[in-house]
Design an enzyme around this catalytic site. Structure first.
Site, mmCIF file in Angstrom:
data_model
loop_
_atom_site.group_PDB
_atom_site.id
_atom_site.type_symbol
_atom_site.label_atom_id
_atom_site.label_comp_id
_atom_site.label_asym_id
_atom_site.label_seq_id
_atom_site.Cartn_x
_atom_site.Cartn_y
_atom_site.Cartn_z
ATOM 1 N N HIS A 118 6.634 0.111 30.213
ATOM 2 C CA HIS A 118 6.440 0.149 31.461
ATOM 3 C C HIS A 118 7.801 -0.057 32.333
ATOM 4 O O HIS A 118 7.832 0.310 33.477
ATOM 5 C CB HIS A 118 5.402 -1.247 32.126
ATOM 6 C CG HIS A 118 6.133 -2.437 32.053
ATOM 7 N ND1 HIS A 118 5.442 -3.516 31.261
ATOM 8 C CD2 HIS A 118 6.974 -2.973 33.036
ATOM 9 C CE1 HIS A 118 6.245 -4.514 31.447
ATOM 10 N NE2 HIS A 118 6.781 -4.435 32.575
ATOM 11 N N ASP A 149 2.797 -1.671 25.019
ATOM 12 C CA ASP A 149 4.014 -1.731 26.000
ATOM 13 C C ASP A 149 5.090 -1.881 25.317
ATOM 14 O O ASP A 149 5.961 -3.022 25.643
ATOM 15 C CB ASP A 149 3.345 -3.080 26.755
ATOM 16 C CG ASP A 149 4.324 -3.014 28.124
ATOM 17 O OD1 ASP A 149 4.791 -1.947 28.667
ATOM 18 O OD2 ASP A 149 4.436 -4.109 28.615
ATOM 19 N N SER A 224 11.045 -8.740 31.882
ATOM 20 C CA SER A 224 10.210 -7.613 30.921
ATOM 21 C C SER A 224 10.967 -6.927 29.823
ATOM 22 O O SER A 224 12.176 -6.300 30.138
ATOM 23 C CB SER A 224 9.442 -6.574 31.802
ATOM 24 O OG SER A 224 8.612 -7.195 32.442
#
Length: 543
Positions: A118, A149, A224
């Site tokens: 993402h 992911d 992230s």
């Protein structure tokens, strides 16, 4: 009725209820705790050491050039990633030429690095800062996995410092550190915590990961893709979600990541169609919201665009539980080149499209979304009818489902100027008020063989309209997979917020004309419209 027709229940969405928070990156990055657990796979072995000579003392372990062996040096292999591009975000719309930032870490001296899908998918280009450098480097995407992911990118140049994987057991209580560049800040951060749970839930609105760990080393949006490391700098997991209000943070466990990363670094996408997406659910619709699409991907070739909602894949309605689980199960059950039927709601126009991944391109199949002026209260808990019941006209030629509350039913003949021209079926909570005012919801459904000789659908709509009291929003093509024609959308009827959907269509053989008029006063009536469109039908001989 065809499957296309039954899918029309989804086109009447008035709003989406989303839970999209952030942990960094170009697309939507919800921060909710994830849902399923799978025990970790076998661990990798550590970097080999050289055996000592028989006649000497123990020789020193040989350390490959660039390999990080101390916590203080981890920064050298941690990167900040800026993904620039255009994204369509739920509740926000198109954001052009925007940049989102996340983290990552280098796993090979050639410049291969790991981050989250993402963070990078759908970006026009990437900028990468290595170890807090002041000048960015370019990088390209090597491979991505939407469901895990994960992504591997290749940074320009070589000779980089890099991290290796922790080879011990990952157990509750293991001391760990979260490394990265949160909140878009160019300054490197390292926070301390421990593994709180070895097998946390892994189903989220933006990924479907079998094995994640829960830890309490605090993170923020922008972490992230960054590494969770041990006190000697070995990678335990890859950060991807956080629930700071509960001091809970989640990371993709080593063994889950390693199953995918070898394929990604070889240039293979894994369980991906090329979208940066997240599961959404709300009144009347669920699906995968597409924030951006990777050029040249199966999604791109099919015609999927940013702002679309993929609600049906391979015949299965997606995200009914608010997660990516079903979507990812479908991808994991098929090879990348398999042809899969797909149905998409184009949210900005309300069009329903149907096509195939690795097959035919999307084509418009349905109505626009009913304007929100027809709606009352929004969101979960908005009014809806208790249940639906099937009704028929007196001749048995017509049938449809209506709300149970619409118990004032008339199944008499369709009569014009004293002459019967076909069958008719009406329902409302108060038919007199439905027929005489714009304040009561209801439906009229008629079918006539006589009219088809005089009118095509557009001609009939030109002759029968509501422009004297309502504002005409437009005329649109109608195709539910069985009946084909046109319909007019009217709003602001007689100074109220009521709307009217006025449909005229014929079956494929053109043997008769159907006329369906639905008056909508609230969100519940929009739901009723969906059920009516799904179920109205001529099932017997017309008079």
């Amino acid at each position: 009725m065809s499957r296309i027709r039954s899918s029309l229940v989804w086109i009447v969405l008035l709003m989406l209820v989303l839970a999209v928070a952030g942990c960094g990156g170009g697309g939507p990055t919800p921060a909710e705790a994830p849902s399923a657990t799978v025990p970790p796979a076998a661990t990798e072995t550590s970097v080999p050491t050289q055996a000592p000579a028989a006649t000497s003392t123990l020789a020193a372990t040989e350390v490959p050039a660039g390999l990080i062996t101390a916590l203080t040096d981890v920064k050298k292999a941690v990167i900040q990633i800026e993904a620039q591009g255009s994204f369509v975000e739920p509740g926000v719309g198109l954001q052009e030429n925007v940049a989102g930032r996340g983290s990552g870490f280098i796993i090979d001296p050639s410049g291969l690095a790991v981050t989250n899908n993402h963070v990078v998918t759908g970006a026009a280009f990437l900028k990468v800062w290595v170890g807090g450098e002041s000048q960015p480097r370019n990088a390209k995407i090597v491979g991505v996995s939407e469901c895990s992911d994960l992504a591997v990118i290749d940074i320009d140049g070589d000779g980089y410092s890099y991290l290796e994987w922790y080879d011990g057991p990952i157990v509750a209580g293991l001391d760990v550190r979260a490394a990265g560049f949160p909140l878009g800040d160019p300054e490197y951060t390292l926070t301390r915590g421990s593994v709180a749970k070895e097998h946390a839930d892994g189903e989220t609105s933006w990924a479907s990961v079998d094995t994640v760990i829960q830890h309490d080393a605090s993170t923020n949006p922008g972490n992230s893709g960054g590494p969770i490391v041990t006190e000697d700098g070995k990678v335990v997991a890859i950060h991807y979600a956080g629930a700071p209000d509960y001091n809970q943070y989640f990371a993709i466990a080593r063994d889950e990541a390693l199953k995918v990363i070898d394929q990604l670094r070889a240039g293979e996408d894994v369980n991906s169609i090329g979208v940066n997406g997240s599961a959404v659910e709300g009144e009347g619709i669920t699906g995968i919201w597409v924030s951006s699409v990777d050029a040249g991907s199966p999604a791109d070739r099919a015609g999927i665009q940013g702002g679309d909602i993929i609600y049906n894949l391979a015949g299965l309605i997606l995200a009914t539980d608010g997660t990516m689980s079903d979507y990812c199960d479908i991808l994991r059950s098929h090879d990348p080149g398999d042809v899969l039927d797909v149905e998409v709601l184009r949210y900005d126009t309300g069009e329903l499209l149907q096509g195939q991944l690795n097959g035919r391109e999307l084509e418009v199949m349905s109505l626009p979304v009913v304007p929100t002026a027809a709606a009352g209260p929004e969101g979960p808990g908005a009014p809806s009818y208790s249940e639906y019941v099937g009704i028929n006209d007196d001749s048995g030629a017509l049938e449809m489902d209506v709300p149970q509350e619409w118990n004032d039913v008339d199944g008499g003949a369709w009569v014009v100027d004293g002459e019967q021209i076909g069958a008719a079926l009406s329902a409302s909570s108060d038919l007199a008020s439905f027929n005489d005012t714009y304040e009561t919801p209801g439906v009229f459904f008629g079918a006539s063989q006589a009219l088809v000789a005089e009118y095509d659908p557009d001609g009939f709509l030109d002759a029968i309209g509501f422009s004297d009291a309502c504002e005409l929003e437009g005329r649109y093509e109608y195709d539910d997979g069985y009946y084909v024609g046109s319909y007019d959308m009217y709003t602001n009827c007689d100074g109220t917020e009521s709307s009217i959907v006025n449909i005229a269509a014929t079956p494929e053989d053109g043997s008769y004309l159907v006329w369906v008029v639905v008056q909508l006063v609230s969100d519940a009536d929009v739901e009723a419209l969906s059920r009516i469109i799904e179920t109205f039908n001529v099932v017997g001989d017309l008079p």
